[in-house]
Design a protein around this motif. Sequence first.
Motif, mmCIF file in Angstrom:
data_model
loop_
_atom_site.group_PDB
_atom_site.id
_atom_site.type_symbol
_atom_site.label_atom_id
_atom_site.label_comp_id
_atom_site.label_asym_id
_atom_site.label_seq_id
_atom_site.Cartn_x
_atom_site.Cartn_y
_atom_site.Cartn_z
ATOM 1 N N ILE A 134 0.837 -1.208 0.000
ATOM 2 C CA ILE A 134 0.000 0.000 0.000
ATOM 3 C C ILE A 134 0.868 1.253 0.000
ATOM 4 O O ILE A 134 0.622 2.215 -0.735
ATOM 5 N N LEU A 135 1.913 1.241 0.812
ATOM 6 C CA LEU A 135 2.768 2.416 0.911
ATOM 7 C C LEU A 135 3.557 2.666 -0.364
ATOM 8 O O LEU A 135 4.046 3.774 -0.581
ATOM 9 N N ALA A 136 3.708 1.646 -1.201
ATOM 10 C CA ALA A 136 4.431 1.845 -2.455
ATOM 11 C C ALA A 136 3.733 2.856 -3.351
ATOM 12 O O ALA A 136 4.361 3.472 -4.216
ATOM 13 N N HIS A 137 2.425 3.047 -3.137
ATOM 14 C CA HIS A 137 1.666 3.999 -3.960
ATOM 15 C C HIS A 137 1.495 5.349 -3.267
ATOM 16 O O HIS A 137 0.846 6.238 -3.817
ATOM 17 N N ASN A 142 0.407 12.772 3.636
ATOM 18 C CA ASN A 142 -0.975 12.440 3.987
ATOM 19 C C ASN A 142 -1.331 11.031 3.543
ATOM 20 O O ASN A 142 -2.076 10.318 4.230
ATOM 21 N N ASP A 143 -0.826 10.606 2.369
ATOM 22 C CA ASP A 143 -1.069 9.236 1.919
ATOM 23 C C ASP A 143 -0.482 8.236 2.909
ATOM 24 O O ASP A 143 -1.085 7.188 3.194
ATOM 25 N N ASP A 146 -2.624 8.229 6.121
ATOM 26 C CA ASP A 146 -3.911 7.562 5.903
ATOM 27 C C ASP A 146 -3.748 6.046 5.928
ATOM 28 O O ASP A 146 -4.617 5.316 6.433
ATOM 29 N N THR A 147 -2.653 5.553 5.371
ATOM 30 C CA THR A 147 -2.393 4.116 5.387
ATOM 31 C C THR A 147 -2.187 3.616 6.812
ATOM 32 O O THR A 147 -2.700 2.563 7.199
ATOM 33 N N LEU A 148 -1.451 4.361 7.604
ATOM 34 C CA LEU A 148 -1.167 3.936 8.976
ATOM 35 C C LEU A 148 -2.426 3.919 9.834
ATOM 36 O O LEU A 148 -2.534 3.133 10.773
ATOM 37 N N LYS A 149 -3.387 4.785 9.526
ATOM 38 C CA LYS A 149 -4.616 4.833 10.312
ATOM 39 C C LYS A 149 -5.676 3.858 9.804
ATOM 40 O O LYS A 149 -6.745 3.731 10.412
ATOM 41 N N ASP A 150 -5.381 3.168 8.703
ATOM 42 C CA ASP A 150 -6.341 2.231 8.131
ATOM 43 C C ASP A 150 -6.385 0.958 8.983
ATOM 44 O O ASP A 150 -5.366 0.287 9.145
ATOM 45 N N PRO A 151 -7.554 0.582 9.529
ATOM 46 C CA PRO A 151 -7.630 -0.629 10.352
ATOM 47 C C PRO A 151 -7.220 -1.886 9.605
ATOM 48 O O PRO A 151 -6.783 -2.852 10.214
ATOM 49 N N GLU A 152 -7.357 -1.880 8.260
ATOM 50 C CA GLU A 152 -6.994 -3.063 7.494
ATOM 51 C C GLU A 152 -5.492 -3.206 7.327
ATOM 52 O O GLU A 152 -5.016 -4.228 6.865
ATOM 53 N N ALA A 153 -4.731 -2.176 7.672
ATOM 54 C CA ALA A 153 -3.272 -2.248 7.533
ATOM 55 C C ALA A 153 -2.639 -2.590 8.870
ATOM 56 O O ALA A 153 -2.617 -3.739 9.293
ATOM 57 N N ALA A 282 7.808 10.277 0.205
ATOM 58 C CA ALA A 282 6.703 11.243 0.217
ATOM 59 C C ALA A 282 7.200 12.648 0.531
ATOM 60 O O ALA A 282 6.752 13.627 -0.074
ATOM 61 N N ILE A 283 8.149 12.763 1.476
ATOM 62 C CA ILE A 283 8.689 14.082 1.824
ATOM 63 C C ILE A 283 9.417 14.689 0.637
ATOM 64 O O ILE A 283 9.239 15.870 0.295
#
Length: 686
Positions: A134-137, A142-143, A146-153, A282-283
């Motif tokens: 997921i993080l590859a995209h 913010n992306d 959002d991934t870190l706060k996703d319960p599915e991750a 991302a930075i």
Amino acid sequence: MGTFDWNLDSGQMHLDATALEVLGLRPEEFTGTPAGLRPRLAPGEEARLDARVAQALKSGRGHYGAYVRSRDRDGSPGWTHIQGHILRDPHDRPYRIIGIIRDAAHDPGEPGAAGEMDEGRRRLTGVVERTTAILAHARTVNDVTDTLKDPEALGHLGAVSIMLGVVEGGRIHLVAEGRLGSYVPETEYTRIDAALPMSEAVRTLRPVYLGSREEFQQRYPVLWPYIEPLSVRSGVYLPLIAHGRPIGALGLLYTRDGDFTAEERNVLMALGSGIAQSLQRAILFEQEHDLAEGLQRAMLPRRIPEVAGARIAVRYRAARMGRDIGGDWYDVLPLGEGRVGVMIGDVEGHDTDAAAVMGQLRIALRAYVAEGHTPGVAMARASAFLRELETERFATCTYADIDLTTGMARLVRAGHLDPVVRRGDGSCHRIQVAGGLPLGLPARDPAGPGAAFGYGPGSGSEGTGYPVTSLELHPGDTLLLCTDGLTERPGGDSDTGMRELMEAVRDGPADVEELADVLCGLLGDSGGGDDMALLVLRRRGTPAPRGSGPLSHTLTPGAPDAPAMARHLIRAAVAAWGARDQSDGIELAADELMTNALVHTDGVGHVSMRLTADGRIRIEVEDTSSALPRRRAADDWEVSGRGLMLVDRLADDWGVGPRGGGKCVWCEFTIPAAPAPAPAPPDPSG
């Protein structure tokens, strides 16, 4: 070892007598559904077993197996192994599961525990793999958050709170937290040398593991007041390291007791490494995007000048792909005497070279317009300028020269989108502007292949290959120019984008700033794959002081009736504008200017007359000669030399200005204000 039979359509499950014995259930206690197994499963095992079954059904597998923690009737723990075979119909729809349930507590070497460990290992590894994918995209910070706060991750790790801090100078900026109700409110900005676990992880480049509440209290008393009211019992703070330096830290808090095993620590370190690389990427992406957008904006006009008679709004929005910099531009150029030039364009490509070419082309076109070149000539010269740069790039462009006093606009288009006009009555139209080739492409024979682009002679083309289209903007009308970044949609469906644009323009607010915001909103928060430039001009709703629209007439050499027709039109217009008493002088002055253009030049002349905002009649005669007229003293017997002397005596003002390769000679006459109506005589009857 017992058996079970589960009908997925009805939800009913049958257990044989041995299966009931394995689970310690009496026949009357079992409800005949999967929920009936709950009294004999340890807390949390039912959800884990359901997830295993759902995963097998979704992935299309034909079987599944799982070790689950179970409880005897007296509450003592044990292990149970469940294995199922999935039956599917011809359409691959699962409808039944049959399988076995066996007691695994006495397996040699406790294979149940080993199976649980293997399952835990696979679960943790799967979390790392899914999160990394997921993080590859992720393209922005913010992306990542959002991934870190996703319960599915990361939620599968069992953490009840997840915190991400980014190093900014000598401080740590907390940029993300989750989940709701479990956030530990450390301050938004903390010093790296602070006595906090996240600061320590950044400072030492080592993870901080906390296995109990007592350890929280003893090691970090400053943080303990925030931890104490929560159900948190353990935690880990991972340094995020990229290229050998800390860029942030990740905090995970748990409700479980106990220290982290060596395997869990390895998995967490691998997870932290993947998150660090994504965060660094991302930075850097955001820094590059900000730099590119800043460069782009530096090449656009720093401000839009105030123009009497119109309100103008502009917008630029960078793309969200590639280098996020492109060649879209807009410009506004006051031309004096109530005229304004507006342009919009797009240089091919999305890189710094496209932006550099855009900056040069914008300035060149602006200079040609300011020199007084007609729209068609200015566009042709800009095209030649772009070819001389030898960049192998082309550009599309639309330019409009608008007289805000009369509302007459002259438009020229080089392979660009047609402009859109919203009339004062709310109707919305695409204006079919005769087009030429995109700028930078070699000129072609008008009768040849280039004709497909609309290339060819037209009104005002002057042999340039860029015909001019005339348009009248009434008070309250709105002209919209944009690049294709506003109409492009995913999948290349530009027709859908154009329909959405037309609907938004038709139904949008009258204020140009508000309308521009509405149109930008069509792209959404993430933008599109192309940058976008937009210019909206609304002619103020004040009609001309008196009379009708402007007069325009072409003077062709060898056409003996052209001056006579022009004189007739001038006399009629003067009468309509309430200056009948001055018609002889105005007609004579105009005739002298037209005669000079026909006698002293070889090309086509053009005469125009309009009523200015301050109540003057202005006559302009354009020709293709750069030689400026001059007054001279003629003796009594000379038959020429008195034209400009007459114009000087008759007109209130006159002058000459450049018009590209030619000039414009003009004169103005003041119209006396209409007398106020006499007051009505008093009524004798009172």
